[in-house]
Design an enzyme around this catalytic site. Structure first.
Site, PDB file in Angstrom:
ATOM      1  N   THR A  28       0.872  -1.218  -0.023  1.00 49.07           N
ATOM      2  CA  THR A  28      -0.102   0.118  -0.035  1.00 49.07           C
ATOM      3  C   THR A  28       0.915   1.355   0.034  1.00 49.07           C
ATOM      4  O   THR A  28       0.539   2.324  -0.699  1.00 49.07           O
ATOM      5  CB  THR A  28      -1.033   0.058   1.145  1.00 49.07           C
ATOM      6  OG1 THR A  28      -2.069  -1.215   1.278  1.00 49.07           O
ATOM      7  CG2 THR A  28      -1.637   1.323   1.080  1.00 49.07           C
TER       8      THR A  28
ATOM      9  N   SER B  34       4.404  -7.186  -0.694  1.00 44.96           N
ATOM     10  CA  SER B  34       4.207  -7.101   0.672  1.00 44.96           C
ATOM     11  C   SER B  34       4.654  -8.510   1.312  1.00 44.96           C
ATOM     12  O   SER B  34       4.438  -9.636   0.337  1.00 44.96           O
ATOM     13  CB  SER B  34       2.721  -7.247   0.951  1.00 44.96           C
ATOM     14  OG  SER B  34       2.327  -5.935   0.956  1.00 44.96           O
TER      15      SER B  34
ATOM     16  N   CYS C 125      -8.781  -7.845   2.143  1.00 40.42           N
ATOM     17  CA  CYS C 125      -7.931  -7.044   2.529  1.00 40.42           C
ATOM     18  C   CYS C 125      -8.404  -5.583   3.225  1.00 40.42           C
ATOM     19  O   CYS C 125      -7.596  -4.703   3.576  1.00 40.42           O
ATOM     20  CB  CYS C 125      -6.711  -6.633   1.631  1.00 40.42           C
ATOM     21  SG  CYS C 125      -6.311  -8.032   0.913  1.00 40.42           S
TER      22      CYS C 125
END
Ligand code: PLP
Length: 397
Positions: free
Chosen positions: A92, A222, A345
């Site tokens: 993100t 990630s 998520c």
């Protein structure tokens, strides 16, 4: 993680770490339980490297050297140069660095992205539109971006193209190399660079990933999707000059991401990545077998329909069920299974999955009844069979 208790993991001290069993876990696209070695590395790094990697005393220098060693080792696994790697708190943040960089440009231009991106990309679009950016979101009929659509959308104002590598709801794998080559071709007439970005979270360690061969300018990752820790990820940058940091702060990460580095998380990420690449192709094949079991079990059952295309990551499988997805998911949860009613998520999971599936051409009814099963290389055939059996029982009412 499968439904058994692992033996307590004894670290080099006498503190036992018990990795607690979870229910039948088929939600690995949301997050994977941390692996034993990654966890061990995390704890060991916390103990062994206690200074700030920016400090100039001996302990600081030792921590800095270990940080750089981890960067080199991650670069080696991914066939990159260490200069390409910027550690962030996750995908993100990596995505936000790229999208936020656009706001620094003197005049807005065109952004081309897709309707099937993760919220981490999509959530930036309203502000960019408000600031005058012309945002084009390509459809993805059947799950795939049509290269002709991309070619037609490119114009002289285009500054950024963002297309994800593997979709988090369906697993659809885009041909990023081909899409990037269309952009590279167009650049020749334009005589200027267009930044090609690919959110590659669901590709890392799971499907073939070759950022250099694809010729992309940036990509996001990630650690927690590959049995690494939460809160650590990275931004791949081919060339830093086109990108502005969100937080330059103390100049860490070569000025691209300020803030004290989370060395334990970085080294644990490195271990998880190295582990993911051990026998990667065999693991993918094993997971493909599990995926096939589910596909075959439901292929003759017209109460269900497989949503994920064949050309998808075997780690992710979306299926339309006979009930609304929240109801079906809840019934599975009550029986001890972890699956997701879309992309879990965010707390807005249903809407997101619906958006992706409708962009693929599915009806709202189908998209409202879909669940996502996502595997890891620790998933087993027994548990997959149990999941299939339980899904059929739920459908029988
Ligand atoms: N992009 C994709 C495709 C994802 O699946 C996710 C998380 O599910 C993200 C981005 C965001 O990752 P993180 O929440 O670790 O920052």
């Amino acid at each position: 993680m499968d439904n058994h208790i692992r033996p307590p993991l004894l670290l080099f001290s006498s503190i036992p770490i018990l990795i607690v069993a979870m229910d039948f876990y088929f939600d690995n696209a949301a997050t994977t339980p941390i692996g034993a070695r990654a966890l061990e590395e995390y704890v060991e790094t916390c103990r062994t490297y206690q200074a700030n990697p920016s400090s100039i005393h001996r302990e600081g220098l030792r921590a800095h050297a270990y940080l750089e060693e981890n960067r080199v080792r991650i670069a080696n696994v991914l066939n990159l140069d260490k200069e390409n790697i910027v550690f962030t708190s996750g995908a993100t943040e990596a995505i936000s660095i790229i999208m936020g960089s656009l706001l620094w440009q003197k005049t807005p231009g065109r952004i081309i992205t897709t309707r099937i991106e993760h919220e981490a990309v999509l959530s930036h679009l309203p502000l960019l539109r408000e600031k005058g950016w012309d945002v084009v979101q390509l459809r993805a009929k059947g799950g795939f971006v049509d290269p002709d659509d991309l070619g037609n959308a490119l114009n002289r104002e285009t500054r950024l193209v963002a297309v994800m590598s593997v979709n988090n709801v369906t697993g659809a794998i885009q041909d990023i190399g081909r899409l990037a080559s269309i952009v590279r071709q167009y650049e020749k007439t334009l005589k200027r660079k267009i930044f090609f970005f690919s959110d590659s979270v669901q590709a890392l360690g799971k499907t073939g990933l070759d950022l250099k061969a694809w010729d992309v300018d940036g990509a996001s990752f990630s650690a927690h999707k590959i049995a690494g820790p939460r809160g650590i990820g990275m931004l791949y940058l081919k060339n830093r000059s086109q990108v502005r940091p969100l937080a330059p702060a103390g100049g860490q990460e070569s000025g691209m991401r300020g803030g004290t580095e989370n060395l334990a998380a970085i080294s644990s990420f490195r271990v998880a990545l190295e582990e993911a690449y051990i026998d990667r192709a065999q693991k993918e094949e094993k997971v493909a077998g599990l995926n096939r079991m589910v596909r075959d079990s439901f292929s003759g059952d017209d109460r269900f329909s497989i949503i994920s295309p064949e050309k998808a990551s075997p780690y992710i499988l979306s299926i339309a069920t006979p009930l609304p997805s929240e109801v079906f998911t809840r019934m599975l949860i009550d029986r001890g299974f972890c699956v997701s009613s879309g992309s879990a998520c965010s707390n807005n999971a249903r809407k997101k999955a619906g958006g992706v599936l409708e962009a693929m051409g599915f009806s709202p009814k189908t998209s409202m009844s879909s669940i996502r099963i996502s595997f890891s290389d620790t998933s087993t055939a027994e548990n997959t069979e149990l999941l299939i059996k339980t899904m059929k029982e739920i459908a029988n009412g």
